[in-house]
Motif scaffolding. Sequence first.
Motif, PDB file in Angstrom:
ATOM      1  N   THR A 158       0.994  -1.304  -0.107  1.00 42.13           N
ATOM      2  CA  THR A 158       0.276  -0.157  -0.022  1.00 42.13           C
ATOM      3  C   THR A 158       0.897   1.144  -0.112  1.00 42.13           C
ATOM      4  N   GLU A 159       1.835   1.267   0.791  1.00 40.81           N
ATOM      5  CA  GLU A 159       2.871   2.590   0.674  1.00 40.81           C
ATOM      6  C   GLU A 159       3.147   2.698  -0.578  1.00 40.81           C
ATOM      7  N   TYR A 160       3.670   1.651  -1.314  1.00 42.61           N
ATOM      8  CA  TYR A 160       4.377   1.936  -2.616  1.00 42.61           C
ATOM      9  C   TYR A 160       3.209   2.337  -3.546  1.00 42.61           C
TER      10      TYR A 160
ATOM     11  N   ILE B  16      -8.451  -0.075   3.066  1.00 42.13           N
ATOM     12  CA  ILE B  16      -7.270  -0.891   3.884  1.00 42.13           C
ATOM     13  C   ILE B  16      -6.739   0.239   4.829  1.00 42.13           C
ATOM     14  N   ASN B  17      -6.593   1.369   4.468  1.00 39.36           N
ATOM     15  CA  ASN B  17      -6.156   2.571   5.224  1.00 39.36           C
ATOM     16  C   ASN B  17      -6.475   3.933   5.129  1.00 39.36           C
ATOM     17  N   ALA B  18      -7.594   4.168   5.669  1.00 40.48           N
ATOM     18  CA  ALA B  18      -8.434   5.320   5.407  1.00 40.48           C
ATOM     19  C   ALA B  18      -7.650   6.850   5.771  1.00 40.48           C
ATOM     20  N   GLN B  19      -7.020   6.530   6.742  1.00 38.23           N
ATOM     21  CA  GLN B  19      -6.039   7.790   7.170  1.00 38.23           C
ATOM     22  C   GLN B  19      -5.114   8.095   6.046  1.00 38.23           C
ATOM     23  N   LEU B  20      -4.290   7.097   5.466  1.00 37.92           N
ATOM     24  CA  LEU B  20      -3.442   7.168   4.440  1.00 37.92           C
ATOM     25  C   LEU B  20      -4.016   8.037   3.389  1.00 37.92           C
ATOM     26  N   VAL B  21      -5.513   7.666   2.857  1.00 38.00           N
ATOM     27  CA  VAL B  21      -6.035   8.342   1.920  1.00 38.00           C
ATOM     28  C   VAL B  21      -6.199   9.758   2.173  1.00 38.00           C
TER      29      VAL B  21
END
Lengths: 964, 439
Positions: A135-137, A167-172
């Motif tokens: 996900t990071e990439y 997967i990762n709401a914060q990241l978005v």
Amino acid sequence: MEWASQLCENRGLGSKMTDSKYFTTTKKGEIFELKAELNSDKKEKKKEAVKKVIASMTVGKDVSALFPDVVNCMQTDNLELKKLVYLYLMNYAKSQPDMAIMAVNTFVKDCEDPNPLIRALAVRTMGCIRVDKITEYLCEPLRKCLKDEDPYVRKTAAVCVAKLHDINAQLVEDQGFLDTLKDLISDSNPMVVANAVAALSEIAESHPNSNLLDLNPQTINKLLTALNECTEWGQIFILDCLANYTPRDDRESQSICERVTPRLSHANSAVVLSAVKVLMKFMEMLPKDLDYYGTLLKKLAPPLVTLLSAEPELQYVALRNINLIVQKRPEILKHEMKVFFVKYNDPIYVKLEKLDIMIRLASQANIAQVLAELKEYATEVDVDFVRKAVRAIGRCAIKVEQSAERCVSTLLDLIQTKVNYVVQEAIVVIKDIFRKYPNKYESVIATLCENLDSLDEPEARAAMIWIVGEYAERIDNADELLESFLEGFHDESTQVQLQLLTAIVKLFLKKPTETQELVQQVLSLATQDSDNPDLRDRGYIYWRLLSTDPVAAKEVVLAEKPLISEETDLIEPTLLEELICHIGTLASVYHKPPSAFVEGSRGVQHRRLPPRAGSVESAESPDVGQSGPSEAPPAVIPSQGDLLGDLLNLDLAPPTATVPSVQPSMQMGAMDLLGGGLDSLLGGDIGGSPSMGAGLGAAPTAMPAALGGAPPVGGGLGDLFDLGGGVGMPTGFYVVPKTLWLPAMKAKGLEISGTFARRGGIIQMDMSLTNKAMSVMTDFAIQFNRNSFGLAPAGPLQVLTPLSPNQTIDVSLPLSTSGPVMKMEPLNNLQVAVKNNIDVFYFSCQFPLSLLFVEDGKMERQVFLATWKDIPNDNEAQFQIKDIHLNSDAASNKLQGSNIFTIAKRTVEGQDMLYQSIKLTNSIWVLAEMRVQTGNPNYTLSIKCRAPEVCQFVYQCYEMVLKN
Amino acid sequence: MIGGLFIYNHKGEVLISRVYRDDIGRNAVDAFRVNVIHARQQVRSPVTNIARTSFFHVKRSNIWLAAVTKQNVNAAMVFEFLYKMCDVMTAYFGKISEENIKNNFVLIYELLDEILDFGYPQNSETGALKTFITQQGIKSQTKEEQSQITSQVTGQIGWRREGIKYRRNELFLDVLESVNLLMSPQGQVLSAHVSGRVVMKSYLSGMPECKFGMNDKIVIDKQGKGGTTDDTGKSELGGSGKQSIAIDDCTFHQCVRLSKFDSERSISFIPPDGEYELMRYRTTKDIILPFRVIPLVREVGRTKLEVKVVIKSNFKPSLLAQKIEVRIPTPLNTSGVQVICMKGKAKYKASENAIVWKIKRMAGMKESQISAEIELLPTNDKKKWARPPISMNFEVPFAPSGLKVRYLKVFEPKLNYSDHDVIKWVRYIGRSGIYETRC
């Protein structure tokens, strides 16, 4: 895999090379073999091996051991092979996160590929791999793809944002993808717009208050333009999104409707249903006298009918929805009865749904046709369907008075068929017809009595016994008939036992001379040999009544019964409104709010129809809406939760209240009947009848023991008077006069009016419960749905004595604020479920926010100043309070009574400025500045709060307190 | 949205399983098999909720397609998608059977990857899909070809690609109607409607703009008011010589500009290449019922039934109806049947509990009759025989609704062919839908 081995032979014969051979692999050492093949130099062999792996994966074999070997095949020019490897990756990456990282490079490289199909494939697949490291990439390639020159890549990237958010709401949020996604709503390509809308809608669902889908007239216009151009699926996404918008006024509403109506001619039923949803919702805002309103109504019918020529599964979805639409707006389909006639070859689920709608549409104009149809159906094969058809005939009789006679004769014909379940069903409905039209059709009793022996279902037996008891004087051998039931008394279900008890008492009162023995027998069976408290209680009551005052007993037991209503199975109005907002979706298929079947926070937002055109609500809507009371959540209120679902699934047992151990699940009609014997029994007692004491004293000896568990009636009375006194207690808190919360019509005779009060720091809900039905109500319990401030009953609902007909009890229920929290719309809305022995009823009411103003709400001056500065100016709301003829001190005193504390006062040029603070139970502080000009009856109030949505409600409290 | 999609064979073995959402686990595959496919009871609903998971299913021959979700999805959309999925598969490899699915499983996975993204249906027009999902690899494409593909898949005219060329521009229009009837034993029409489809096969070059006209009452009336007289409307077919028909409702292929239909009631579009369904419609007024069935059933004692059925054809004598079949249900306890018919062949089929009477051809305004004696076994079953209705099948060469195609104009401004150069064919076929007479 037998089929696999067969195909294996084909392969051996060298027949046509087909993919099915991959489903076969030799069982021993299969993984080992595959491994070798995957590492082969030959491209073809590799591809074959990957296909085999995928085939194994499909049938559920674990081939995760091959992970590194499969991933090695990823670097390839062959798109087909690449897709297969990706498919494998999506399945197993989660179980092998460290290995999955090997794939990242290829993904990143593919996202730069000159071929847009490969770029899209890479970004699409990457989003499906739920491994943090990947996900990071993903972020960088995704960012590029969202701005890709090719629309195919952009539309794929739009959906990928939703995947990443899952997967990762914060990241978005941190990466700013949401803003990019919002920009895509203005994209030139309609499919990109549609996917962006879909992604945003989904993300917004898990953030109910995030204001993500900032729908305003400009975006709506963009959506409506894209609607004409995008794929059928895209149209569905857009229409479903539009349905969440609330137009500002009827003109906007009409213009959107005008642009949505062409969709009703789309070949895709889902597009049609979603368009119907938008129209049904927005119509609510149109004035009924508008020409366009009528036009719209007319336009809705044909497409709904057309849905019935779709495939059966879609017909089913359509019919479930039509069932809702017909309840909300019966006028749309009132002339379309014929299309709901059942076809011989319809699947059973379609038949049952059609039947439901036929009954809803039955009217005097079409009843002859409907009855002819129903009679046909009653001869069909499927038992459920036949039963429902018979029941439907009864419902027609009750609904359309003119048809009653014909219905009864149809039912008699059906009884003649002697088909067991038809007879039983017919008797149950005939009983209801007797209730609706007393003294009209009793001539058929003789026919009914012939079928006594064949009845084996409790509901039918109970119905028959009721009929015998009710008309005992016309049935010569009523005593024999009832006696025959008495033999197996203990084997009967509770429903039948209760009915039998009442029927024999009725018989005794009508023919006392011959039936004394019988009545004694049943009373002793009910009181001494039964473990069922309901049955025992009823037995004792009759016993006592008969032994003390036979005349009163006659009045009570043989009292006239209220007529039963026509529509008993309508969906409760608030639920109906919510379901209308969910037309086309699963909720509309299940007839349950999404919260009842969706887990977690997604999709459990409570939807409501817009306020009706011209109604008070919209007229009063504040013009101070710049802070948008519903948009941003106060920090303390968690955003997820569910609403009606809780109410629906709730277990109504309050913390301590006594709940009857047996809960006969009966239909309303039957329930009323049960109570028939108890009519106004206790009402007389509590009304202060002088003979009360004597009556109690003369009770049979077994009585005290039996009633030991329940508090004495006198005690209950005392409590009542106490409570009555409590209502008017002077505490300084202004108590709004009681308003009607639950009309008797909606609650089978239970009427509830009430108000809220705060007394000495305790929040109380004061209610008057009135029994407008003819039967006694007992076993009251109450429960709240989750609400904005966590209000919950602090104890059980104290209704100690049964509530007899026409009696009113005032109850005061202490409330705590420690219940589960969920934001409501409006904020001060409270949804309540009240249960009694008859049913569970729901209503909602609104409490004044001042209820939550705590006593220690006085802020230090310095703190006040600092806080005032600290709260951003955006959060400030200004209000005018008009026509207040109080000076500032008097106002201040009055407000203090409701825990609005004045901290400081300043006078500038004849204008008094009062600075006030309020603290809510959930520790939210509200600061206010009130400007009072001498001689001017209008006050200016500025309210600042970190949770600006409360301002509006605080203002209402000011107004309420100052004006009263 | 859709969380996963499974395909099973009749035994419940999974042939295809594609999961789109994290909330759907492998156990969902088994839950559906156990609770629906292996359930003892007949299916009572196409939507099943098992442990908070909703399953939507459709069946094609003995193959089960199931879509799974845990959310409040658009149910109508899920079913539409499942049907579409079937269409796409059929277009790629023919009949949906276990063998075909296994033979094409890689293709199916590729399709599922393309037409459903994170559970959201994407472009699923076969015309577009076939340009890039080929199972041949797409390596050889030039950059232009690639962008042509992507713009078609995402474009406003997703159903047609550019640069189509035909030497002969030709189009075929089929007006296919199915006429449905439910009649009482006394000959009273309980319900009747026609559901029709206009299917078009177009072999046209370029991006042609088409306009379709029919004898729609609303259009004709409007024109009548405008003073323009129309030359069409002389009905040479059976029934009344009515000029125009009242259409209750119609739906269109996504190529038709709906807003234009809504405002002007004109049907204009750029057609897909090849065969597709242009519109569907429904009428209920002034339907020409091609046949009338007159049943007479008489119970002779407890062990014998006498049945007489007369059919009358009701259209122009010059026209011929074909494939006529009358199905007369018989009770379950039938032991023997003797049949006499004037025309065609009649047979008692014990396995179907019916007498099937077949007539190859029958002209208009004719009448034919069958009589049968049904011997019954004595039973002690109290339940009466349900007397299912007599049903009928047929095919007639006209449209029972009275619909007429008035024109189909083709404009292609960029290429040099005009409307006159296009060869057009129109055909009308009326078939029986559910055509039942109670007895």
